[in-house]
Write an enzyme that holds these catalytic residues in place. Sequence first.
Site, mmCIF file in Angstrom:
data_model
loop_
_atom_site.group_PDB
_atom_site.id
_atom_site.type_symbol
_atom_site.label_atom_id
_atom_site.label_comp_id
_atom_site.label_asym_id
_atom_site.label_seq_id
_atom_site.Cartn_x
_atom_site.Cartn_y
_atom_site.Cartn_z
ATOM 1 N N GLY A 94 64.252 -11.570 0.575
ATOM 2 C CA GLY A 94 64.372 -12.984 0.242
ATOM 3 C C GLY A 94 64.203 -13.902 1.438
ATOM 4 O O GLY A 94 63.716 -15.023 1.300
ATOM 5 N N THR A 96 62.150 -13.447 3.990
ATOM 6 C CA THR A 96 60.702 -13.582 4.198
ATOM 7 C C THR A 96 60.098 -14.524 3.172
ATOM 8 O O THR A 96 59.305 -15.409 3.511
ATOM 9 C CB THR A 96 60.021 -12.206 4.112
ATOM 10 N N HIS A 145 74.931 -16.625 -0.235
ATOM 11 C CA HIS A 145 74.321 -15.756 -1.249
ATOM 12 C C HIS A 145 74.974 -15.983 -2.621
ATOM 13 O O HIS A 145 75.448 -15.045 -3.274
ATOM 14 C CB HIS A 145 74.429 -14.283 -0.855
ATOM 15 N N ALA A 359 65.152 0.539 6.020
ATOM 16 C CA ALA A 359 65.553 1.445 4.945
ATOM 17 C C ALA A 359 64.605 2.625 4.835
ATOM 18 O O ALA A 359 65.025 3.755 4.572
ATOM 19 C CB ALA A 359 65.609 0.694 3.619
#
Length: 431
Positions: A94, A96, A145, A359
């Site tokens: 998000g 980016t 958030h 990841a």
Amino acid sequence: MEDRSHKVLLALVMLFLFAVIVLQYVCPGTECQLLRLRALSPAAAADPYRAEDETPARFVPRFNFSADDLLRRVDFNIKGDDLIVFLHIQKTGGTTFGRHLVRNIQLEQPCECRAGQKKCTCHRPGKRETWLFSRFSTGWSCGLHADWTELTNCVPSVVDSKKEVRLRPSSWIFSDSSSVPGLLPKQQPLCNATASSPCGLNALFSSPLGRNFYYITILRDPVSRYLSEWRHVQRGATWKASLHVCDGRSPTTEELPSCYTGDDWSGCSLQEFMDCPYNLANNRQVRMLSDLSLVGCYNLSVMPEEQRNKVLLDSAKENLKRMAFFGLTEFQRKTQYLFEKTFNMNFISPFTQYNSTRASSVEIDKQTQQRIEALNFLDMELYDYAKDLFLQRYQYMRQKEHQEARRKRQEQRKILRAKQAHLREQGENGS
């Protein structure tokens, strides 16, 4: 030897010229010349949307969606009062995408981004008010958030002026959501929801003063997202500032216990991360996209766990389907394409597909992966649903684009034939 190579080169040149002459004779029109230029263009040889990893060779839809579900073209009025609201889920790419919105989009009045500052000023043309509600334009105005439950309650009061607040009637306007695709349903008060019939999902959220809120978000493969969040927490991230407001209050420590006792959870192992039963990383995407008031917010005693999970998943699917737009981290170029088609706004530079992330560098065995999938079983189902809907929308929009291009070509051919007939008629009359 050199003389022989010159002859071969000359023969190739003559062959090319002969082919051009033949093609000119067969199709002398301007349209055919444009087609030849496109065919010779290297950019046209490869479809940029097919170059991404994870793109199935042949996409076979699993879910049945209506044309209204697939067609996403909203009449976003950037000069009026409409607002794009970005629901930013942690570790989905998000950040980016949010930067793309403020730095990489073609606008009559571009966002002003100053060096060294995270926030940019994104004003409407000729007005000193924003058209974008996101961390890079308005900051975390509804909490760090903020999820769907928080945003749909908070955003109107934040963006409306005091005068508008005084003029606003006590009730909101509701109508059939199928009439305006892309506008989210208004969050309803807590009702007696059931697993088969969650309430509060069939109404349209619109301001009585004419302001439309177009919600957007980005989703990610649940296993990759979970591992990325673990690595982020391992480095010291806590998101303690998140409010988790639902039904007018934040959860108590009994309703939402902490997974760690110190200032943060830095250095925790993946096993420790998975073992905490209160970890908000589990099924985070479903929780952030669902209407939490339908299940009593963070009070787990309101209904049985199985019923709660069913209501949350159904709510997240419905809200996601009705959003103006959502993208997937694994499909950057398709995400760009669908956003541009939805809002009729174009980006300056193409999105880049990053397949190497923190990841992806984490090596896990099959048993660990199965454990992560089990901890995120709701997110796994939501992502399968979202991916199917996303690819169907992309396919549908591309078909519409091709049909429109074909229609324009047919019209151009008709005009060209009419011109040629008119010229022939003039020539015959002149002779």
